[in-house]
Design an enzyme around this catalytic site. Structure first.
Site, PDB file in Angstrom:
ATOM      1  N   SER A   1      10.789  -2.807  -1.640  1.00 53.00           N
ATOM      2  CA  SER A   1      10.579  -3.399  -0.328  1.00 53.00           C
ATOM      3  C   SER A   1      11.950  -3.703   0.292  1.00 53.00           C
ATOM      4  O   SER A   1      12.823  -2.833   0.296  1.00 53.00           O
ATOM      5  CB  SER A   1       9.688  -4.634  -0.443  1.00 53.00           C
ATOM      6  OG  SER A   1       9.113  -4.958   0.799  1.00 53.00           O
TER       7      SER A   1
ATOM      8  N   ASP B   1       0.778   2.590   1.791  1.00 51.96           N
ATOM      9  CA  ASP B   1       1.596   1.424   2.078  1.00 51.96           C
ATOM     10  C   ASP B   1       2.058   1.470   3.532  1.00 51.96           C
ATOM     11  O   ASP B   1       2.726   2.425   3.941  1.00 51.96           O
ATOM     12  CB  ASP B   1       2.811   1.414   1.147  1.00 51.96           C
ATOM     13  CG  ASP B   1       3.802   0.316   1.480  1.00 51.96           C
ATOM     14  OD1 ASP B   1       3.400  -0.665   2.136  1.00 51.96           O
ATOM     15  OD2 ASP B   1       4.972   0.449   1.071  1.00 51.96           O
TER      16      ASP B   1
ATOM     17  N   HIS C   1       2.135  -0.634  -1.885  1.00 46.04           N
ATOM     18  CA  HIS C   1       3.497  -1.134  -1.816  1.00 46.04           C
ATOM     19  C   HIS C   1       4.107  -1.310  -3.204  1.00 46.04           C
ATOM     20  O   HIS C   1       3.628  -2.112  -4.008  1.00 46.04           O
ATOM     21  CB  HIS C   1       3.467  -2.470  -1.074  1.00 46.04           C
ATOM     22  CG  HIS C   1       4.757  -2.893  -0.471  1.00 46.04           C
ATOM     23  ND1 HIS C   1       5.492  -2.104   0.374  1.00 46.04           N
ATOM     24  CD2 HIS C   1       5.457  -4.061  -0.588  1.00 46.04           C
ATOM     25  CE1 HIS C   1       6.573  -2.748   0.771  1.00 46.04           C
ATOM     26  NE2 HIS C   1       6.576  -3.941   0.193  1.00 46.04           N
TER      27      HIS C   1
END
Length: 504
Positions: A185, A441, A466
């Site tokens: 991320s 995602d 994710h």
């Protein structure tokens, strides 16, 4: 250490990376905490097993870092937390750096995850550094308006450089100890950027679910949410997406007609919906349920696309999409053990304005500050393809920058542009970076999805959410995820072999 038990420790490390990049909606925060709780529960069981078996357990350590790396006249410092796992390490082995993000880290950052599985295989030293201003890595007055200005990705990269020097000296490392970095991320972006800006320190980087292209109006987020709700591979369907859209259209129609008491009753609002900002908070909370479910598909117990779509379209044909939307909300409240839905915008604003420190969890105030000063990432719904309410507007989210930090809305766009110019957005022109994304995602829309050169490679995993590749291997993992981890492992092995030849 006992490798088998370490592999069993579940994905608590993920909480320091990919429980992140979320909007400031109250429900989204609750979903993140629910995912955290689910993972902690599983990890705790394996922790008990590990303690029975014995072995050293990583302890939190602290490094004093300059508060401002770019002004040597400023002698102020802050404590930065880190963890070290040398249980697999051979003195000639590599160093695997796990980069923390917009939440606290724990010992699981160096004990669990795919990077730890590979560290065991390649006899690597595993180290993890918590991001400045998150978790315990902050001064007591760090969240004040005066001091939060030292929070930035550039300062964070300088922290990594300083940490690199500290670890090198502590373990008497040489250039034969090859450094690789990992992150997911926002830390995935940091991983790529650390390789980009400090290629002499880190040989290669794995960047998972990394939104390297900053964007002010991130309309693509909810476009991917809509596509994922339509995707049969993960239990979605076009019928489900249409039902969600119809449910939100009905809510918008009732708001426009002024049927506020009906909405308050149907969606179990804790208070009145008279104020326009509280009406926006209602639709934001409802959208959060779907957005959080897609982003963290299969990460939280019972929360996945298939389950939500079953409520929206399963069973009998008699109920309207509006009624089914109320069922989704009530199911969510039951899972969270909540009696009502808090739609008070003023309460949310006060929480973001608070400078009280919390050493555990996601730093919401800090992350909102970074969206205002660097990234944008505002997930709006003013595009006709968005399945939610158009009240999720760019202007309403930009207002938070002014209301919380005194940052003008007009300054956010140029800040986002600078970030892309400084790092190269989704064409960074670096080398030895592997970008990994899952196609359901929503954040993959801002990532590198195709090979840009022979040394800037990309893997797009079908049907995964994710940062799914960062979790430890599980028996129920879908074949595309298993294949992706094998590809990542091979790339890491190839990099280490290339480094051995280069430095021998």
């Amino acid at each position: 250490m006992k490798p088998a038990l370490l592999r069993c420790c579940f994905a608590l490390f993920a909480l320091s990376g990919f429980l992140s990049l979320a909007r400031s909606g109250k429900v989204f925060r609750q979903i993140k905490e629910h995912v955290r709780w689910s993972q902690e529960l599983r990890a705790h069981k394996h922790l008990q097993l590990y303690e029975v078996g014995g072995g050293p357990w990583p302890k939190a350590e602290t490094l004093r870092q300059p508060l401002d790396h770019f002004n040597r006249q400023n002698n102020a410092t802050f404590p930065q937390r880190f963890f070290v796992n040398d249980g697999f390490w051979h003195p000639q082995g590599p160093v695997f750096l796990f980069i923390g993000g917009e939440s606290s880290i724990s010992e699981y950052s160096v004990l669990s995850g795919h990077h730890v599985d590979m560290a065991q295989r390649y006899s690597a030293l595993v180290v993890a550094l918590e991001h400045r201003y998150y978790g315990a890595s902050i001064n007591p007055d760090g969240l004040s308006l005066e001091n939060i200005r030292f929070l930035s990705s550039q300062q964070a990269l300088a922290d990594l450089s300083s940490f690199h020097l500290y670890i090198t000296r502590r373990f008497n490392l040489t250039r034969n100890n090859t450094w690789l970095c990992f992150g997911g991320s926002y830390p995935g972006s940091l991983s790529a950027w650390f390789r980009l800006k400090f290629p002499h320190l880190v040989f290669a980087a794995v960047a998972s679910s990394a939104p390297v292209r900053a964007q002010l109006d991130f309309t693509g987020y909810n476009k991917v949410v809509a596509e994922s709700l339509s995707n049969p591979v993960v239990g979605g369907s076009e019928k489900c997406r249409q039902a969600v859209s119809a449910g939100f259209r009905a809510v918008d129609a009732k708001l426009k007609a002024g049927n506020l008491s009906e909405l308050q009753k149907d969606f179990l609002s804790c208070g009145s919906l008279v104020l326009p900002e509280d009406q926006s908070e209602l639709v934001s909370n409802l959208a959060d349920i779907f957005m959080g479910t897609v982003q963290y598909n299969h990460e939280g117990a019972g929360y996945d696309i298939a389950a939500v779509c079953d409520i929206m379209v399963g069973g009998g044909e008699g109920e309207s999409s509006y009624t089914r939307l109320t069922h989704v909300l009530k199911d969510y409240l039951a899972r969270m053990a909540l009696s009502c839905l808090d739609c008070s915008f003023q309460k949310s604003l006060l929480e973001l304005q608070s400078t009280r420190l919390d050493p555990v969890g996601v730093g919401e105030r800090q992350w909102v500050y970074q969206t205002c000063t660097e990234f944008g990432y505002y997930q709006t719904c003013e595009d006709p393809l968005c399945p939610f309410s158009s009240l999720l507007s760019l202007s309403s989210q930009l207002q938070l920058c002014s209301q919380v930090f005194g940052i003008s809305s007009a300054s956010v766009g140029p800040a986002v542009t600078f970030t892309n110019e400084f790092y190269g957005a989704d064409h960074p022109k670096s080398s030895r970076i592997l970008f990994v994304n899952g196609d359901i995602d929503p954040w993959h829309a801002l990532g590198v999805l195709k090979d840009r050169s022979h040394s800037e490679r990309a893997i797009l995993i079908n049907g995964t959410a994710h940062c799914a590749d960062m979790n430890p291997t599980q028996p129920q993992d879908p074949p595309p995820l298993t294949l992706a981890r094998q590809q990542i492992d091979k790339q890491v092995g190839d990099w280490l072999e290339a480094a051995r030849k280069e430095f021998s």
